[in-house]
Design a protein around this motif. Structure first.
Motif, PDB file in Angstrom:
ATOM      1  N   ASP A 129       0.819  -1.204   0.000  1.00 17.98           N
ATOM      2  CA  ASP A 129       0.000   0.000   0.000  1.00 17.98           C
ATOM      3  C   ASP A 129       0.858   1.261   0.000  1.00 17.98           C
ATOM      4  OD1 ASP A 129      -2.358  -1.422  -0.084  1.00 17.98           O
ATOM      5  OD2 ASP A 129      -2.509  -1.561   2.096  1.00 17.98           O
ATOM      6  N   ALA A 130       2.035   1.189   0.621  1.00 16.35           N
ATOM      7  CA  ALA A 130       2.972   2.312   0.558  1.00 16.35           C
ATOM      8  C   ALA A 130       3.469   2.497  -0.871  1.00 16.35           C
ATOM      9  CB  ALA A 130       4.145   2.079   1.507  1.00 16.35           C
ATOM     10  N   VAL A 131       3.796   1.392  -1.538  1.00 11.16           N
ATOM     11  CA  VAL A 131       4.213   1.447  -2.944  1.00 11.16           C
ATOM     12  C   VAL A 131       3.086   2.018  -3.797  1.00 11.16           C
ATOM     13  CG1 VAL A 131       4.764   0.045  -4.965  1.00 11.16           C
ATOM     14  CG2 VAL A 131       5.935  -0.375  -2.790  1.00 11.16           C
ATOM     15  N   ALA A 132       1.858   1.566  -3.548  1.00  9.65           N
ATOM     16  CA  ALA A 132       0.716   2.049  -4.314  1.00  9.65           C
ATOM     17  C   ALA A 132       0.507   3.552  -4.123  1.00  9.65           C
ATOM     18  CB  ALA A 132      -0.546   1.289  -3.914  1.00  9.65           C
ATOM     19  N   ALA A 133       0.778   4.052  -2.922  1.00 12.50           N
ATOM     20  CA  ALA A 133       0.644   5.484  -2.653  1.00 12.50           C
ATOM     21  C   ALA A 133       1.655   6.282  -3.478  1.00 12.50           C
ATOM     22  CB  ALA A 133       0.828   5.762  -1.170  1.00 12.50           C
ATOM     23  N   ILE A 134       2.886   5.773  -3.547  1.00 13.96           N
ATOM     24  CA  ILE A 134       3.916   6.454  -4.330  1.00 13.96           C
ATOM     25  C   ILE A 134       3.548   6.455  -5.810  1.00 13.96           C
ATOM     26  CG2 ILE A 134       6.348   6.456  -5.002  1.00 13.96           C
ATOM     27  CD1 ILE A 134       6.930   5.044  -2.295  1.00 13.96           C
ATOM     28  N   VAL A 135       3.134   5.299  -6.310  1.00 13.58           N
ATOM     29  CA  VAL A 135       2.738   5.191  -7.715  1.00 13.58           C
ATOM     30  C   VAL A 135       1.562   6.127  -8.007  1.00 13.58           C
ATOM     31  CG1 VAL A 135       1.767   3.659  -9.479  1.00 13.58           C
ATOM     32  CG2 VAL A 135       3.588   2.833  -7.960  1.00 13.58           C
ATOM     33  N   HIS A 136       0.640   6.223  -7.062  1.00 14.88           N
ATOM     34  CA  HIS A 136      -0.546   7.042  -7.265  1.00 14.88           C
ATOM     35  C   HIS A 136      -0.196   8.525  -7.399  1.00 14.88           C
ATOM     36  CE1 HIS A 136      -4.824   7.915  -7.162  1.00 14.88           C
ATOM     37  NE2 HIS A 136      -4.583   8.873  -6.272  1.00 14.88           N
ATOM     38  N   VAL A 137       0.667   9.039  -6.526  1.00 12.86           N
ATOM     39  CA  VAL A 137       0.976  10.471  -6.613  1.00 12.86           C
ATOM     40  C   VAL A 137       1.831  10.783  -7.840  1.00 12.86           C
ATOM     41  CG1 VAL A 137       0.701  10.843  -4.132  1.00 12.86           C
ATOM     42  CG2 VAL A 137       2.981  10.299  -5.042  1.00 12.86           C
TER      43      VAL A 137
ATOM     44  N   GLY B  60       0.244  13.232 -10.295  1.00  7.05           N
ATOM     45  CA  GLY B  60       0.965  14.487 -10.158  1.00  7.05           C
ATOM     46  C   GLY B  60       0.615  15.258  -8.904  1.00  7.05           C
ATOM     47  N   ALA B  61      -0.050  14.600  -7.950  1.00  6.41           N
ATOM     48  CA  ALA B  61      -0.477  15.273  -6.718  1.00  6.41           C
ATOM     49  C   ALA B  61       0.726  15.736  -5.902  1.00  6.41           C
ATOM     50  CB  ALA B  61      -1.332  14.324  -5.883  1.00  6.41           C
ATOM     51  N   THR B  62       0.660  16.960  -5.418  1.00  6.13           N
ATOM     52  CA  THR B  62       1.709  17.490  -4.555  1.00  6.13           C
ATOM     53  C   THR B  62       1.110  17.870  -3.201  1.00  6.13           C
ATOM     54  OG1 THR B  62       1.397  19.727  -5.451  1.00  6.13           O
ATOM     55  CG2 THR B  62       3.093  18.349  -6.486  1.00  6.13           C
ATOM     56  N   GLY B  63       1.971  18.061  -2.220  1.00  3.94           N
ATOM     57  CA  GLY B  63       1.525  18.370  -0.866  1.00  3.94           C
ATOM     58  C   GLY B  63       2.014  17.310   0.099  1.00  3.94           C
ATOM     59  N   THR B  64       1.493  17.356   1.311  1.00  8.62           N
ATOM     60  CA  THR B  64       1.877  16.410   2.356  1.00  8.62           C
ATOM     61  C   THR B  64       0.702  15.506   2.678  1.00  8.62           C
ATOM     62  OG1 THR B  64       3.475  17.962   3.314  1.00  8.62           O
ATOM     63  CG2 THR B  64       2.696  16.184   4.739  1.00  8.62           C
TER      64      THR B  64
ATOM     65  N   THR C 216      -7.219  10.397   5.316  1.00 12.60           N
ATOM     66  CA  THR C 216      -8.341  10.778   4.463  1.00 12.60           C
ATOM     67  C   THR C 216      -7.893  11.597   3.258  1.00 12.60           C
ATOM     68  OG1 THR C 216      -9.856  10.778   6.349  1.00 12.60           O
ATOM     69  CG2 THR C 216     -10.551  11.997   4.389  1.00 12.60           C
ATOM     70  N   ALA C 217      -6.943  12.491   3.442  1.00 16.17           N
ATOM     71  CA  ALA C 217      -6.539  13.400   2.364  1.00 16.17           C
ATOM     72  C   ALA C 217      -6.072  12.642   1.127  1.00 16.17           C
ATOM     73  CB  ALA C 217      -5.446  14.348   2.855  1.00 16.17           C
ATOM     74  N   LEU C 218      -5.250  11.600   1.324  1.00 18.42           N
ATOM     75  CA  LEU C 218      -4.756  10.834   0.187  1.00 18.42           C
ATOM     76  C   LEU C 218      -5.855   9.959  -0.406  1.00 18.42           C
ATOM     77  CD1 LEU C 218      -2.303  10.224  -1.564  1.00 18.42           C
ATOM     78  CD2 LEU C 218      -1.658   8.426   0.046  1.00 18.42           C
ATOM     79  N   ARG C 219      -6.739   9.434   0.435  1.00 14.88           N
ATOM     80  CA  ARG C 219      -7.849   8.617  -0.051  1.00 14.88           C
ATOM     81  C   ARG C 219      -8.785   9.451  -0.934  1.00 14.88           C
ATOM     82  NH1 ARG C 219      -8.208   3.876   3.232  1.00 14.88           N
ATOM     83  NH2 ARG C 219      -6.565   3.960   4.805  1.00 14.88           N
ATOM     84  N   THR C 220      -8.955  10.707  -0.572  1.00 15.56           N
ATOM     85  CA  THR C 220      -9.817  11.590  -1.356  1.00 15.56           C
ATOM     86  C   THR C 220      -9.299  11.747  -2.782  1.00 15.56           C
ATOM     87  OG1 THR C 220     -10.451  12.811   0.633  1.00 15.56           O
ATOM     88  CG2 THR C 220     -10.804  13.916  -1.461  1.00 15.56           C
ATOM     89  N   LEU C 221      -7.976  11.594  -2.953  1.00 17.99           N
ATOM     90  CA  LEU C 221      -7.368  11.706  -4.280  1.00 17.99           C
ATOM     91  C   LEU C 221      -7.410  10.399  -5.072  1.00 17.99           C
ATOM     92  CD1 LEU C 221      -4.226  13.904  -3.514  1.00 17.99           C
ATOM     93  CD2 LEU C 221      -6.463  14.630  -4.371  1.00 17.99           C
ATOM     94  N   GLY C 222      -7.961   9.343  -4.451  1.00 15.87           N
ATOM     95  CA  GLY C 222      -8.142   8.095  -5.180  1.00 15.87           C
ATOM     96  C   GLY C 222      -7.248   6.944  -4.776  1.00 15.87           C
ATOM     97  N   TRP C 223      -6.430   7.119  -3.733  1.00 17.54           N
ATOM     98  CA  TRP C 223      -5.589   6.013  -3.259  1.00 17.54           C
ATOM     99  C   TRP C 223      -6.467   4.986  -2.555  1.00 17.54           C
ATOM    100  CZ3 TRP C 223      -3.920   5.478   2.200  1.00 17.54           C
ATOM    101  CH2 TRP C 223      -3.027   4.404   2.389  1.00 17.54           C
TER     102      TRP C 223
END
Length: 269
Positions: free
Chosen positions: A194-202, A206-210, A252-259
């Protein structure tokens, strides 16, 4: 079809290696740093071009490593347990050679840690929570976040919760019979996949931020490690009471972007 990108990974270790495989599998051109010949072979087998980089001493290949790259992922560990008080200085010195290459075109993804919030944090913790790191490693990664934010035009910081997965079985985190404090504290964990998937997703979006990266469920230490120990045929640690008000990392913030994590249920039911 997803556009093909050239992506560099600085730090092909426990997290970086499966990331290489995931990105190459999606058709991207992947470059990865390596320090040992054995790792070089693994990278080639996974579909990456290896580069002999060991910052800050061996930084010469950086120019070729980052030429025409659209994204750079930094997964270098801070080494706080080994370096102690010197962790911040040593870590920032390792990152320093990157400064000349952080162009407006380069998307920098940095894997940080939810450890920046500190062990004293209580209740729901979001990206807006003020960091209060209390370990050498956590202080070093927070210093790195701030150093990179001053220099990178396009920066994504992924604050990863406690990592587990292949080679990191949570059942072995605590020795049999060891007394573990605050057994009622909630667990904040994230699986390697899931950590790998988060990196691939951003990288893909192209999502930026924390962003916090953590499983949605938070069983207590007593429950989570106790059941895992039982399943592994080990005696469970001895948990003392306390910690029920401990931090619950909100992603929640990352999930909102589709992760969408695969290993979101840590209740082990």
């Amino acid at each position: 079809m997803e556009p093909r990108k050239t992506i560099a990974i600085l730090g092909a270790g426990w997290l970086g290696m499966p990331l290489v495989h995931a990105l190459a599998h999606r058709g991207h051109a992947v470059r990865a740093s390596c320090r040992r010949e054995a790792i070089r072979g693994q990278l080639i087998d996974s579909g990456a071009d290896p580069y002999p980089i060991d910052l800050p001493a061996l930084s010469g290949p950086l120019e070729a490593f980052l030429r025409d790259c659209s994204a750079l992922v930094v997964t270098l560990p801070p080494g706080g347990r080994r370096l102690g008080e010197e962790a911040i200085t040593t870590y920032l010195a390792a990152l320093a050679p990157l400064a000349d290459f952080l162009t407006d075109e380069l998307h920098l993804v940095y894997t940080s840690s939810t450890g920046v919030y500190g062990r004293a944090a209580e209740g729901r913790v979001t990206e807006a929570t003020t960091p209060a790191p209390d370990t050498h490693s956590a202080r070093a990664v927070l210093a790195a976040e701030r150093w990179l934010s001053d220099r990178a035009a396009r920066l994504t910081v992924l604050r990863l919760a406690g990592l587990f997965g292949p080679g990191r079985d949570p059942a072995s985190f605590f020795a049999c019979g060891r007394t573990v404090a605050q057994g009622d504290a909630p667990v904040n964990m994230i699986h390697q996949a899931d950590a790998v998937a988060a990196i691939v997703h951003v990288i893909t979006t192209g999502a930026t931020g924390t962003f916090n990266v953590c499983a949605a469920t938070h069983p207590t230490k007593r429950t989570f490690y106790g059941i895992l120990s039982q399943r592994a045929g080990r005696d469970a640690p001895i948990f003392t009471a306390g910690g029920a008000a401990g931090k619950i990392v909100d992603s929640t913030a990352l999930r909102t972007l589709g992760w969408i994590p695969r290993y979101d249920d840590l209740s082990l039911s």
